[in-house]
Design a protein around this motif. Sequence first.
Motif, mmCIF file in Angstrom:
data_model
loop_
_atom_site.group_PDB
_atom_site.id
_atom_site.type_symbol
_atom_site.label_atom_id
_atom_site.label_comp_id
_atom_site.label_asym_id
_atom_site.label_seq_id
_atom_site.Cartn_x
_atom_site.Cartn_y
_atom_site.Cartn_z
ATOM 1 N N GLY A 108 5.272 -42.296 14.860
ATOM 2 C CA GLY A 108 5.051 -43.373 15.827
ATOM 3 C C GLY A 108 6.138 -43.439 16.879
ATOM 4 N N LEU A 109 7.020 -42.451 16.849
ATOM 5 C CA LEU A 109 8.089 -42.425 17.859
ATOM 6 C C LEU A 109 8.384 -40.990 18.246
ATOM 7 N N GLN A 110 8.849 -40.837 19.479
ATOM 8 C CA GLN A 110 9.396 -39.541 19.895
ATOM 9 C C GLN A 110 10.856 -39.740 20.285
ATOM 10 N N CYS A 111 11.104 -40.239 21.505
ATOM 11 C CA CYS A 111 12.513 -40.470 21.857
ATOM 12 C C CYS A 111 13.079 -41.672 21.108
ATOM 13 N N GLY A 112 12.222 -42.597 20.698
ATOM 14 C CA GLY A 112 12.664 -43.741 19.908
ATOM 15 C C GLY A 112 13.290 -44.869 20.717
ATOM 16 N N PHE A 113 13.304 -44.738 22.025
ATOM 17 C CA PHE A 113 13.975 -45.766 22.832
ATOM 18 C C PHE A 113 13.179 -47.072 22.854
ATOM 19 N N CYS A 114 11.852 -46.937 22.883
ATOM 20 C CA CYS A 114 11.005 -48.136 22.921
ATOM 21 C C CYS A 114 10.804 -48.737 21.542
ATOM 22 N N THR A 115 11.109 -47.951 20.500
ATOM 23 C CA THR A 115 10.652 -48.275 19.149
ATOM 24 C C THR A 115 11.152 -49.622 18.621
ATOM 25 N N ILE B 110 5.605 -50.998 26.611
ATOM 26 C CA ILE B 110 5.352 -49.669 27.166
ATOM 27 C C ILE B 110 6.077 -48.616 26.336
ATOM 28 N N CYS B 111 5.339 -47.574 25.984
ATOM 29 C CA CYS B 111 5.945 -46.375 25.408
ATOM 30 C C CYS B 111 5.556 -45.231 26.329
ATOM 31 N N ARG B 112 6.527 -44.459 26.785
ATOM 32 C CA ARG B 112 6.218 -43.370 27.701
ATOM 33 C C ARG B 112 5.944 -42.064 26.968
ATOM 34 N N CYS B 113 6.395 -41.973 25.713
ATOM 35 C CA CYS B 113 6.339 -40.663 25.038
ATOM 36 C C CYS B 113 5.069 -40.416 24.231
ATOM 37 N N THR B 114 4.646 -41.410 23.469
ATOM 38 C CA THR B 114 3.713 -41.105 22.378
ATOM 39 C C THR B 114 2.249 -41.194 22.763
ATOM 40 N N GLY B 115 1.945 -41.844 23.891
ATOM 41 C CA GLY B 115 0.537 -42.076 24.186
ATOM 42 C C GLY B 115 -0.100 -43.063 23.214
ATOM 43 N N PRO C 42 10.912 -42.308 32.329
ATOM 44 C CA PRO C 42 11.246 -42.457 30.918
ATOM 45 C C PRO C 42 11.673 -43.902 30.676
ATOM 46 N N THR C 43 11.502 -44.380 29.441
ATOM 47 C CA THR C 43 11.796 -45.808 29.208
ATOM 48 C C THR C 43 13.285 -46.095 29.342
ATOM 49 N N GLU C 44 14.103 -45.091 29.081
ATOM 50 C CA GLU C 44 15.525 -45.255 29.372
ATOM 51 C C GLU C 44 15.779 -44.673 30.756
HETATM 52 S S1 FES Z 1 9.014 -43.054 21.909
HETATM 53 FE FE1 FES Z 1 9.899 -42.651 23.844
HETATM 54 S S2 FES Z 1 9.264 -44.376 24.945
HETATM 55 FE FE2 FES Z 1 8.288 -44.676 23.097
#
Ligand code: FES
Lengths: 164, 812
Positions: A98-105, A135-140, B202-204
């Motif tokens: 449920g995460l990629q970069c994990g920033f939104c998590t 908003i999550c930009r990575c996971t869709g 990107p979110t960051e």
């Molecule tokens: S996991 Fe990267 S923004 Fe959600």
Amino acid sequence: MAGRQIRVNINGTDHQAIVEPRLSLADFLRHELGLTGTHIGCEHGVCGICNVLIDGRSMRSCLLLAVQVDGRSVETVEGLAEGEKLHPIQEAFMDEQGLQCGFCTPGFIMSLKELLDRNPNPSEDEIKDVLGGSICRCTGYAGILRAVQSAVAKMGGGRPSLLD
Amino acid sequence: MAVDIPKSFEELPTSAPRHIGRGRRRIEDPALLTGRTQFIDDVELPRMLHCAILRSPFAHARITGIDTQEAEALPGVVAIVTGEDALRWSHPAQSSPEGWGTHCLATDAVRYVGEPVAAVAAISRYVAEDAMELITVEYDPLDVVADPAAAMKADSPLVHAGQGTNVMMDRVFTWGEVEQAFEKADCVVSEEFRWNRMGANPTETFGCICEWDPLDLSLTIRGSIQSPSMFGLGRAATFALPSNKVNIISQPHGGSFGGKGGTRGTDVTCLLSRKADGRPVKWIEDRVEYLTAGGSQAWDRYYSASIAVRNDGIVTGLRVALVDDLGATGEAYGAICAAKPLAAFTGPYTIPVAEYDLKLVATNKVPSGPYRGMGPPPHFFVLEQLMDLAARQLGIDPAEFRRKNFIPKDAFPYMIPSGNEYDSGDYEEVLNQALALADYPALRSAQAEARKEGRLVGIGVASAIEPGVFDWNAYAIVGMPGTGVPEGATVSIDIMGFITVRVGFSLEGQGQYTLVSQLVSDYFGTDPEMVRVVYLDTQSAPPSFGPGGSRLGVAITGAVLGACDRIRTKASQVVAGLMQTEPENIVLRDGQFGIPGVPEAQMSVAEVAGTMLARSDLLPPDVDPRPEATHVWTAAGRTPADEEGRAKSYLTAAQAVHVVQVEIDRETGFVEIQRYCLADDCGTRLNPATVEGQTDGSVAQGIGAALLEEYSFDSDGQPQTTTFMDYLMPTVYEVPTVEKVAVVTPSPFTPLGAKGCGEGAIHTTPAAVLCAINDALAPLGQMAREVPAAPKRLWDLIRLAEDTSAEGSRTG
Ligand code: FES
Ligand code: FES
């Protein structure tokens, strides 16, 4: 700028601090208390990445001032795991990618915690209503939706119809 | 020393079940999930100051005066820099094309809204922003050019007076007898298209902490930096430092997608640190800064394109003319995005000849840069609309039209007219799988029913290539030098047998550390959880580029397996010595070195490593006693570009077919995606769950591109989309469930047969969604030529059709 004294319970611990009235809650948590798990994505209330729970309700910490939580309790992502045991929602995100970069998590996790604490068996609309605020930009969102389903199961709720 | 890198899973020295090739929990997740991962804004250094940047409110103006006195007097302010400091201490940014860079702070004029004019370092960001408001700048506004067509006219205002023109590059590339192909064609389909600026977000946002060492004359930069080594070289050039005096420490970052940018803000922050006697200065770009003047604005394009087609449906030529609005400077490498389509110019098709008429133009807008896909996604949007137009004109089903033109599976490796070579594929099978998944005939009959009711339902079938494992030679036409992109890794086994891998890139979201742990654990017979993956800064790491150009999965696999093989060779010498045999007789399997068939002649990896490090008395003479090795992998067989830009560049060519069903609301112009199916082939899947995650995320970004995302400007170059209220990011409501099926044609050229897949679906999604929209609009005689196909644009087309038909019925 003159400081104001606040008392706030954060993740179960009472804190007292003198803060500038203009200090945002997000900056207070992150930079005064070192609770950097709460992230900032926009600082204008749209992305939901800064969500924390105030008295159990999820709110944008970027839009609140620290002085506004005087006398309240705040929960952040740092308060979820017990030692090395992850919270079921955290486990579910891990299991379902449920995460990629994990920033939104952390923001997603906190708003889902509010949902599942109140309603262990949410409907598809209720789930989307909560996820749609962030908003999550990575996971869709696919992995996040799977994670919600898995968290509901882990936390003893029924199976949501969403991904059947 | 010859290094042997396995070409398939079966060649790995393990007897399964392997870790590689399976989805698994990621080793990076626990820290991310608990908020313990240190992103750049989580880092605090002693005596650190905070930067705020004052930016131009004008798109074009001369600066006639700056007064910083009042700001300097504010308690807590430590340093202020302006263009004067930039002139004194730095050089203009490097750019592509060369010579179109400017200093990081405006020195004489501002050329876009948001261009840095001054910056403050203070004890907190709050104080720095207070001080910023006390700086007064006097501007003398100049004429603005915000449109590339106007910018190309002889009487246009000049973005850079010294250049004498706004045209950064104007060249036609011809590959084969294009003229002839169009003359001989039975039909020629031509159309114009517009792709509006959009980008990574990107979110960051970007952030950095810069430290200038006034004694050593060196720079240390921590940041959310996607390409640390390249970033370091850029800063060395800006500050005229030897490249070994710039150390880049990349923190884990919150996504990038090519759009972190941040070079200009970093240079400003470095100047502040220098002026503050070397105190570290932190700059965290806020979202408004990012949306106004950050690194994410990509692909501001005007296309005019044609294909030549025979009556039997074979496409015999392609012409693409592109006017690309790069904005005010070439610093962000938007030009590379215009060059990259050369790596896959004719898509998955056998089109034998092609022409690219390329104009790169400067305007008074923020410099454009890269975004996931780096340029081909708009190119394929154009090509796929032409394919549909031709199919419609010839009365051929769009899926069948593509099938006719696909490169056949026995034709690989296949050289395309623009010079790149595709490694492998089975495009027809991918098409078959996608059509089967979607039940294409059923979709078409449902569409026929819906049309009877007057509903605007459309189906798009589109295919595209994702070039993987980028190479600099692909961008030779815009002046990027070099062939080959090395990626290194160091694998070390300690005295107790535990393994550490050191790499030169930090976490970004694609799960590469997990991949490394899977590879090493299969190679040496341990558990992924037992492998530690450590990030090294640029002064410590082996040569590394990091993520980008869909390369890292393949490249790091090569680096790690190469390093493992080097250790195996050394360890085999040691074991052979102990067992009194030749090294060739020693085999590594399932974590044991030994002589096959001799059960007592076996040593574990830990025993061998322990012997190497603690029993020098047992080692054969001249053996290297370190159970450690570094391998630097780079793609073999790449060729320098010729005059026409032709080169063997990207090593792999993944391919996909997407089938999309949409319905457009006649009353609102709103598009609902009702079904999203895709089949794709990116070779061997090293970690299928990660590949799927990349695909899901990339489809979402493609949908954002197709329907929502747009940086808009008014005619004075004023940005209109500076918050997430105006720049629309896809949420869970806009992204449908994506149904997926995988086809696997391993690459013959790569470690384990994997192909680059990180950028993925965005190559195909905007094309497929627009094909579906245009299929829906076809009965109205209308076509969407502009991306994003926002409700207003479609609503206008529907009204136009209604007006025309009302007109028709009045006159008819
Ligand atoms: S996991 Fe990267 S923004 Fe959600
Ligand atoms: S950071 Fe608070 S909503 Fe985006």
